[in-house]
Design an enzyme around this catalytic site. Structure first.
Site, PDB file in Angstrom:
ATOM      1  N   SER A 188       0.855  -1.183   0.000  1.00 35.49           N
ATOM      2  CA  SER A 188       0.000   0.000   0.000  1.00 35.49           C
ATOM      3  C   SER A 188       0.891   1.234   0.000  1.00 35.49           C
ATOM      4  CB  SER A 188      -0.898   0.003   1.235  1.00 35.49           C
ATOM      5  OG  SER A 188      -0.118   0.338   2.366  1.00 35.49           O
ATOM      6  N   LYS A 189       0.242   2.386  -0.019  1.00 38.37           N
ATOM      7  CA  LYS A 189       0.962   3.657  -0.061  1.00 38.37           C
ATOM      8  C   LYS A 189       2.034   3.761   1.040  1.00 38.37           C
ATOM      9  CE  LYS A 189      -1.064   6.725  -3.073  1.00 38.37           C
ATOM     10  NZ  LYS A 189      -1.776   5.783  -3.835  1.00 38.37           N
TER      11      LYS A 189
END
Ligand code: GLU
Length: 490
Positions: free
Chosen positions: A254-255
């Site tokens: 994820s980010k």
């Protein structure tokens, strides 16, 4: 049995950028199609009007093109099953839902969102999982007329048959399931928009998709899809669910782990070829220990058997290593093309200094490339060569410019360098070493100080090559500047 050429699809929802996971799914589909002489379809799943945007579509197409994943059918190229945007196929889904109603595979549901929520909460309070209770399956004709007269919103639910079914996943093996665990799911909402389950299956049928290769986050949806294929009387495609990509901490990528959008990797200076090679090895292996593989080699070696069942870990160091390998091998004219935009953005290209041409840039890039992992690294590495005057790092001043008598040594070196003809690496080296010997100092004293003079830094590629590339005039000018600096310091 000779199978027909496969038709596969990549079906992104344009609710975000093309992320690493999506790009890897697209790549596996593309490789599979190329390997077997099949067709790669790109379909945009944009039925979620609020969350989808045209910009995201553009970004996804750009990302795929950058990676070299061209599609045989889809947006901008068209094809026999156009349109390839689900938002332009809404009538088709409505017709398909009616068809299931007529065949008795679906029914209208008038239940309000409030009722469904209440029932769910009650069940949860009892510690039970709630599945739709089929309240609308047994409505009397009067009740239906009443609801219709009152204009009650109605969705269409799929009537899940009893029994069991399954599919042979090409990665995970046989997956069997009992349909008792699947509720009668909605296929068409009361606003006449299809749910993902309906649109994906209708399109896979209409577009004659033979193999669905997608992320294993969809594996729980597949039983529903298999039931729908069956209800439509269509052949179920083969499925291959590819493992998730995890960050180094083994959590879903994820980010938090840094860049996740493919375009971001491009901006950070990764080469498309390296990115493709790296993505291909996320969850797939050619069955031997090859790591650096060209697109052609990937196509030749790709098979679904090589996809591992376990999750793949995104290792940024490996990506950097791989990118460095591609930078090292890229023909220099292509490297220059790839680096120029980054230099341009930093205001270093086209060059401000006269006498610098393409051939010179090629020599510079060849000199610098062993030190670059990303294209962006060239900005910093090339800066001293592309500007008029370099700043001296304080650390470099401290370390290499405080030798006593340095000004005298440098002045003498200037004279010797003037006799280096031609001003190439061997002559420069002879001049520097000869000058040091004459002055009775170690060559290192001169080498370190001159490096600071010409690059401002304590590290650089081999100094003699650096000087030869800079040329006599620029080298002498930088030594003069060093002398000026030493004079003002003492
Ligand atoms: N639109 C879906 C997604 O972006 C793809 C579904 C599929 O591949 O079947 O997750």
């Amino acid at each position: 049995m000779r199978r027909v050429a496969p038709r596969v699809r990549f079906a992104p929802s344009p609710t975000g950028y093309l992320h690493v996971g999506g790009a890897r799914t697209a790549l596996f589909n593309w490789l599979y199609a190329r390997r077997h002489g099949g067709t790669f379809v790109l379909r945009i799943e944009d039925t979620d009007v609020e969350r989808s945007s045209a910009d995201m579509v553009t970004g996804i197409l750009e990302g795929l093109r950058w990676l070299g994943l061209d599609w045989n059918e889809g947006p901008e190229v068209g094809g026999p099953h156009a349109p390839y945007f689900q938002s332009e196929r809404l009538d088709r889904y409505r017709t398909a839902a009616s068809q299931l109603l007529t065949a008795g595979h679906a029914y209208y549901c008038y239940c309000s969102a409030d009722r469904l929520r209440e029932e769910r909460e009650k069940a949860e309070a009892r510690g039970e999982a709630w599945r739709y209770d089929r309240a609308c399956l047994s409505l009397s004709a009067e009740k239906v007329s009443e609801l219709e007269a009152a204009g009650a919103p109605r969705a269409i639910r799929f009537k899940v048959r009893t029994g069991s079914t399954g599919f042979d996943d090409q990665v995970k093996g046989r997956i069997e399931f009992d349909t008792a665990h699947i509720e009668d799911f909605v296929i068409l909402r009361s606003d006449l928009y299809p749910t993902y389950h309906l649109s994906v299956v209708v399109d896979d049928i209409d577009m004659a998709i033979t193999d669905v290769i997608r992320g294993d986050d969809h594996i729980s949806n597949t039983p529903k899809h298999v039931l729908l294929f069956e209800a439509f009387g269509a052949t179920t495609p083969r499925f291959a669910h590819v493992p998730l990509i995890l960050g180094a901490d083994k959590k879903r990528l994820s980010k938090r782990h840094g860049a996740t959008s493919v375009t971001e990797y491009r901006r950070q200076g990764y080469l498309a070829e390296a990115m493709v090679n790296f993505l291909a090895l996320l969850g797939w292996s050619p069955g031997d220990d090859r790591e650096l593989m060209s697109m052609n080699e990937l196509v030749e070696s790709f098979s679904l058997d090589g996809i591992s069942g376990g999750n793949a870990v995104f290792n940024t160091e490996k990506l950097d290593w791989m990118n460095g390998q591609y930078i090292a091998r890229l023909p220099v004219d292509q490297l220059a093309k790839a680096v120029e935009p980054f230099l341009g953005e930093a205001g270093l290209w086209p060059p401000l200094v006269s006498g610098i041409d393409q051939a010179w840039l090629h020599r510079l890039l060849d000199l610098l490339r062993p030190r670059a992992k990303r294209l962006t690294d060239f900005v910093d590495l090339a800066r001293p060569f592309l500007v008029d005057t370099v700043e001296f790092d304080p650390e470099a001043i401290e370390k290499h410019l405080s030798t006593s008598g340095l000004a005298g040594h440098i002045a003498a070196l200037k004279g010797t360098l003037d006799t280096a003809i031609p001003f190439d690496e061997p002559h420069v080296e002879t001049a520097v070493r000869g000058s040091a010997a004459e002055r009775g100092i170690k060559p290192g004293v001169l080498i370190h100080a001159v490096r600071v003079a010409v690059t401002g830094r304590t590290t650089s590629p081999g100094l003699f090559e650096v000087l030869a590339l800079l040329g006599k005039a620029r080298t002498i000018a930088r030594l003069d500047r060093l002398l000026l600096f030493l004079a003002t310091r003492s």
